[in-house]
Design a protein around this motif. Structure first.
Motif, PDB file in Angstrom:
ATOM      1  N   ASP A  28     -52.638 -21.267  41.561  1.00  0.00           N
ATOM      2  CA  ASP A  28     -52.295 -21.893  42.834  1.00  0.00           C
ATOM      3  C   ASP A  28     -51.261 -23.003  42.626  1.00  0.00           C
ATOM      4  O   ASP A  28     -50.313 -23.124  43.402  1.00  0.00           O
ATOM      5  CB  ASP A  28     -53.554 -22.462  43.494  1.00  0.00           C
ATOM      6  CG  ASP A  28     -53.305 -22.930  44.920  1.00  0.00           C
ATOM      7  OD1 ASP A  28     -52.973 -22.081  45.776  1.00  0.00           O
ATOM      8  OD2 ASP A  28     -53.425 -24.141  45.174  1.00  0.00           O
ATOM      9  N   ALA A  29     -51.433 -23.783  41.557  1.00  0.00           N
ATOM     10  CA  ALA A  29     -50.485 -24.863  41.275  1.00  0.00           C
ATOM     11  C   ALA A  29     -49.093 -24.327  40.970  1.00  0.00           C
ATOM     12  O   ALA A  29     -48.089 -24.980  41.257  1.00  0.00           O
ATOM     13  CB  ALA A  29     -50.984 -25.701  40.104  1.00  0.00           C
ATOM     14  N   CYS A  30     -49.024 -23.125  40.391  1.00  0.00           N
ATOM     15  CA  CYS A  30     -47.736 -22.537  40.008  1.00  0.00           C
ATOM     16  C   CYS A  30     -47.073 -21.729  41.116  1.00  0.00           C
ATOM     17  O   CYS A  30     -45.888 -21.379  40.992  1.00  0.00           O
ATOM     18  CB  CYS A  30     -47.925 -21.632  38.790  1.00  0.00           C
ATOM     19  SG  CYS A  30     -48.344 -22.490  37.266  1.00  0.00           S
ATOM     20  N   THR A  31     -47.809 -21.417  42.180  1.00  0.00           N
ATOM     21  CA  THR A  31     -47.260 -20.511  43.190  1.00  0.00           C
ATOM     22  C   THR A  31     -47.293 -21.049  44.615  1.00  0.00           C
ATOM     23  O   THR A  31     -46.567 -20.546  45.473  1.00  0.00           O
ATOM     24  CB  THR A  31     -48.000 -19.159  43.163  1.00  0.00           C
ATOM     25  OG1 THR A  31     -49.402 -19.384  43.386  1.00  0.00           O
ATOM     26  CG2 THR A  31     -47.796 -18.451  41.829  1.00  0.00           C
ATOM     27  N   ALA A  32     -48.136 -22.033  44.909  1.00  0.00           N
ATOM     28  CA  ALA A  32     -48.206 -22.588  46.266  1.00  0.00           C
ATOM     29  C   ALA A  32     -47.086 -23.605  46.449  1.00  0.00           C
ATOM     30  O   ALA A  32     -47.056 -24.614  45.722  1.00  0.00           O
ATOM     31  CB  ALA A  32     -49.566 -23.235  46.502  1.00  0.00           C
ATOM     32  N   PRO A  33     -46.173 -23.384  47.388  1.00  0.00           N
ATOM     33  CA  PRO A  33     -45.009 -24.280  47.529  1.00  0.00           C
ATOM     34  C   PRO A  33     -45.379 -25.748  47.679  1.00  0.00           C
ATOM     35  O   PRO A  33     -44.726 -26.617  47.085  1.00  0.00           O
ATOM     36  CB  PRO A  33     -44.307 -23.743  48.775  1.00  0.00           C
ATOM     37  CG  PRO A  33     -44.692 -22.305  48.834  1.00  0.00           C
ATOM     38  CD  PRO A  33     -46.100 -22.244  48.319  1.00  0.00           C
ATOM     39  N   GLU A  34     -46.437 -26.046  48.442  1.00  0.00           N
ATOM     40  CA  GLU A  34     -46.792 -27.449  48.658  1.00  0.00           C
ATOM     41  C   GLU A  34     -47.291 -28.111  47.375  1.00  0.00           C
ATOM     42  O   GLU A  34     -47.114 -29.324  47.180  1.00  0.00           O
ATOM     43  CB  GLU A  34     -47.838 -27.582  49.767  1.00  0.00           C
ATOM     44  CG  GLU A  34     -49.198 -26.986  49.475  1.00  0.00           C
ATOM     45  CD  GLU A  34     -49.281 -25.482  49.747  1.00  0.00           C
ATOM     46  OE1 GLU A  34     -50.401 -24.939  49.688  1.00  0.00           O
ATOM     47  OE2 GLU A  34     -48.224 -24.849  49.997  1.00  0.00           O
ATOM     48  N   ARG A  35     -47.882 -27.325  46.466  1.00  0.00           N
ATOM     49  CA  ARG A  35     -48.323 -27.895  45.192  1.00  0.00           C
ATOM     50  C   ARG A  35     -47.174 -27.970  44.188  1.00  0.00           C
ATOM     51  O   ARG A  35     -47.080 -28.928  43.416  1.00  0.00           O
ATOM     52  CB  ARG A  35     -49.487 -27.086  44.616  1.00  0.00           C
ATOM     53  CG  ARG A  35     -50.783 -27.281  45.391  1.00  0.00           C
ATOM     54  CD  ARG A  35     -51.966 -26.645  44.695  1.00  0.00           C
ATOM     55  NE  ARG A  35     -52.332 -27.350  43.463  1.00  0.00           N
ATOM     56  CZ  ARG A  35     -53.348 -26.967  42.680  1.00  0.00           C
ATOM     57  NH1 ARG A  35     -54.069 -25.894  42.999  1.00  0.00           N
ATOM     58  NH2 ARG A  35     -53.647 -27.652  41.584  1.00  0.00           N
ATOM     59  N   ILE A  36     -46.305 -26.993  44.175  1.00  0.00           N
ATOM     60  CA  ILE A  36     -45.162 -27.022  43.264  1.00  0.00           C
ATOM     61  C   ILE A  36     -44.333 -28.285  43.477  1.00  0.00           C
ATOM     62  O   ILE A  36     -43.873 -28.923  42.524  1.00  0.00           O
ATOM     63  CB  ILE A  36     -44.284 -25.767  43.458  1.00  0.00           C
ATOM     64  CG1 ILE A  36     -45.051 -24.514  43.011  1.00  0.00           C
ATOM     65  CG2 ILE A  36     -42.983 -25.885  42.657  1.00  0.00           C
ATOM     66  CD1 ILE A  36     -44.354 -23.217  43.366  1.00  0.00           C
ATOM     67  N   SER A  37     -44.182 -28.678  44.729  1.00  0.00           N
ATOM     68  CA  SER A  37     -43.370 -29.865  45.027  1.00  0.00           C
ATOM     69  C   SER A  37     -44.015 -31.147  44.517  1.00  0.00           C
ATOM     70  O   SER A  37     -43.338 -32.167  44.354  1.00  0.00           O
ATOM     71  CB  SER A  37     -43.124 -29.971  46.533  1.00  0.00           C
ATOM     72  OG  SER A  37     -44.331 -30.240  47.222  1.00  0.00           O
ATOM     73  N   ARG A  38     -45.309 -31.114  44.234  1.00  0.00           N
ATOM     74  CA  ARG A  38     -46.018 -32.319  43.780  1.00  0.00           C
ATOM     75  C   ARG A  38     -45.880 -32.553  42.283  1.00  0.00           C
ATOM     76  O   ARG A  38     -46.011 -33.680  41.813  1.00  0.00           O
ATOM     77  CB  ARG A  38     -47.496 -32.234  44.176  1.00  0.00           C
ATOM     78  CG  ARG A  38     -47.706 -32.439  45.679  1.00  0.00           C
ATOM     79  CD  ARG A  38     -49.004 -31.841  46.177  1.00  0.00           C
ATOM     80  NE  ARG A  38     -50.180 -32.317  45.441  1.00  0.00           N
ATOM     81  CZ  ARG A  38     -51.386 -31.759  45.559  1.00  0.00           C
ATOM     82  NH1 ARG A  38     -51.554 -30.695  46.339  1.00  0.00           N
ATOM     83  NH2 ARG A  38     -52.405 -32.245  44.885  1.00  0.00           N
ATOM     84  N   TRP A  39     -45.579 -31.505  41.509  1.00  0.00           N
ATOM     85  CA  TRP A  39     -45.471 -31.700  40.060  1.00  0.00           C
ATOM     86  C   TRP A  39     -44.146 -31.215  39.478  1.00  0.00           C
ATOM     87  O   TRP A  39     -43.823 -31.521  38.328  1.00  0.00           O
ATOM     88  CB  TRP A  39     -46.628 -31.014  39.331  1.00  0.00           C
ATOM     89  CG  TRP A  39     -46.678 -29.517  39.479  1.00  0.00           C
ATOM     90  CD1 TRP A  39     -47.342 -28.811  40.429  1.00  0.00           C
ATOM     91  CD2 TRP A  39     -46.050 -28.544  38.638  1.00  0.00           C
ATOM     92  NE1 TRP A  39     -47.165 -27.452  40.253  1.00  0.00           N
ATOM     93  CE2 TRP A  39     -46.375 -27.278  39.145  1.00  0.00           C
ATOM     94  CE3 TRP A  39     -45.249 -28.620  37.490  1.00  0.00           C
ATOM     95  CZ2 TRP A  39     -45.924 -26.089  38.566  1.00  0.00           C
ATOM     96  CZ3 TRP A  39     -44.789 -27.445  36.911  1.00  0.00           C
ATOM     97  CH2 TRP A  39     -45.137 -26.203  37.439  1.00  0.00           C
ATOM     98  N   PHE A  40     -43.367 -30.478  40.292  1.00  0.00           N
ATOM     99  CA  PHE A  40     -42.102 -29.943  39.775  1.00  0.00           C
ATOM    100  C   PHE A  40     -40.962 -30.350  40.702  1.00  0.00           C
ATOM    101  O   PHE A  40     -40.432 -31.445  40.587  1.00  0.00           O
ATOM    102  CB  PHE A  40     -42.213 -28.423  39.618  1.00  0.00           C
ATOM    103  CG  PHE A  40     -41.100 -27.796  38.837  1.00  0.00           C
ATOM    104  CD1 PHE A  40     -40.378 -28.508  37.892  1.00  0.00           C
ATOM    105  CD2 PHE A  40     -40.774 -26.458  39.037  1.00  0.00           C
ATOM    106  CE1 PHE A  40     -39.348 -27.920  37.165  1.00  0.00           C
ATOM    107  CE2 PHE A  40     -39.758 -25.855  38.307  1.00  0.00           C
ATOM    108  CZ  PHE A  40     -39.044 -26.577  37.378  1.00  0.00           C
ATOM    109  N   LEU A  41     -40.611 -29.472  41.646  1.00  0.00           N
ATOM    110  CA  LEU A  41     -39.538 -29.754  42.593  1.00  0.00           C
ATOM    111  C   LEU A  41     -39.860 -29.085  43.928  1.00  0.00           C
ATOM    112  O   LEU A  41     -40.571 -28.083  43.959  1.00  0.00           O
ATOM    113  CB  LEU A  41     -38.201 -29.185  42.081  1.00  0.00           C
ATOM    114  CG  LEU A  41     -37.549 -29.851  40.869  1.00  0.00           C
ATOM    115  CD1 LEU A  41     -36.442 -28.951  40.333  1.00  0.00           C
ATOM    116  CD2 LEU A  41     -36.989 -31.215  41.239  1.00  0.00           C
ATOM    117  N   PRO A  42     -39.324 -29.610  45.028  1.00  0.00           N
ATOM    118  CA  PRO A  42     -39.471 -28.897  46.302  1.00  0.00           C
ATOM    119  C   PRO A  42     -38.862 -27.499  46.191  1.00  0.00           C
ATOM    120  O   PRO A  42     -37.815 -27.320  45.558  1.00  0.00           O
ATOM    121  CB  PRO A  42     -38.686 -29.773  47.287  1.00  0.00           C
ATOM    122  CG  PRO A  42     -38.693 -31.134  46.671  1.00  0.00           C
ATOM    123  CD  PRO A  42     -38.624 -30.895  45.182  1.00  0.00           C
TER     124      PRO A  42
END
Length: 204
Positions: free
Chosen positions: A39-53
Motif C-alpha cells: 500500500d505504501a508503494c502503490t497508494a498515491p496519497e502514501r507515496i507523496s508522504r515518503w517519496f514524491l507527489p
C-alpha cells in the motif's frame, strides 16, 4: 536523528552489466506486513508522504508522473507482490525499467527488492558507475523505512542540505562502490567513479 550506518547496512546492493545495459538492485527487510508495504508503494496519497507527489492513470497500461522526477508506463501490477514500470527522465532514450518485488517473511516482515535495468550511456557509466542512480535509490529505501516505522523527515529539502544527509550519501556512494567491486570492477576504476559521484551529489 538517523542511524546512518544502520540504515546503510540494512540494505543489500548488487550491480550487473551486460554491454550498455546495466542493472542495480537494492533490497531490504522491513518490519511491516506485506500488505502495508504494498500500500505504501502503490497508494498515491502514501507515496507523496515518503517519496514524491505522483499523478496519472494508475492501471496496467496507464502512465504515471512523479513531480519533478521520472514518469512512465505501468507494465505489471500484481498485488501485493510485484510492480513494474518504465522509468523515464525527460526524453532520455533507451531501456529504463524499475521492478519492485515484495516477499512476506512472516506476518510482520517483508523483503523489499528494487531492480532498475537501464541502457546507460558509456560516457556516463564510465564516469559515475552505479552510484549515480544508487544513491537516489538508497534515499528512497530510507524514506520508505521511516514511513513504515511511523516517522518521516520533516523538511526533505533542508535535510538533503544537512551534514547528516552528506554522511548518508557518502556512505551510500561507498557502499555502491563496494558492490561494484564485488561484481568484478577494478578498485582503481571504482574509486574514481565513487569520487566523481560524490562530487556530483555533494559539491564543496
Amino acid at each position: 536523528m538517523i542511524d546512518i550506518i544502520d540504515a546503510i547496512k540494512r540494505a543489500r546492493r548488487e550491480v550487473g552489466e551486460n554491454g550498455e545495459t546495466k542493472t542495480v538492485v537494492i533490497s531490504r527487510r522491513y518490519d511491516a506486513a506485506v500488505e502495508d508495504v504494498w500500500d505504501a508503494c502503490t497508494a498515491p496519497e502514501r507515496i507523496s508522504r515518503w517519496f514524491l507527489p505522483v499523478s496519472g492513470d494508475f492501471r496496467v497500461g496507464g502512465h504515471y508522473q512523479l513531480e519533478g522526477n521520472a514518469g512512465g508506463e505501468i507494465l505489471r501490477c500484481e498485488p501485493p507482490s510485484l510492480l513494474k514500470v518504465t522509468w523515464v527522465m525527460g526524453d532520455a532514450p533507451g531501456l529504463s525499467e524499475v521492478e519492485v518485488r515484495l516477499t512476506p517473511e512472516g506476518e510482520e516482515s517483508t523483503l523489499f527488492e528494487l531492480r532498475h535495468v537501464a541502457t546507460a550511456p558509456p560516457e556516463m557509466w564510465s564516469r559515475y558507475g552505479p552510484g549515480a542512480v544508487g544513491i537516489g535509490w538508497d534515499l528512497t529505501v530510507l524514506g520508505l523505512g521511516l514511513h513504515l516505522a511511523g516517522g518521516s523527515i520533516d523538511d526533505p529539502g533542508a535535510w538533503q542540505a544537512s551534514e547528516e544527509a552528506r554522511r548518508f550519501m557518502t556512505a551510500s556512494g561507498e557502499a555502491w562502490g563496494e558492490a561494484h567491486r564485488e561484481a568484478g570492477e577494478s578498485p582503481e576504476t571504482v574509486a574514481a567513479m565513487v569520487g566523481n559521484t560524490l562530487g556530483f551529489y555533494l559539491p564543496a
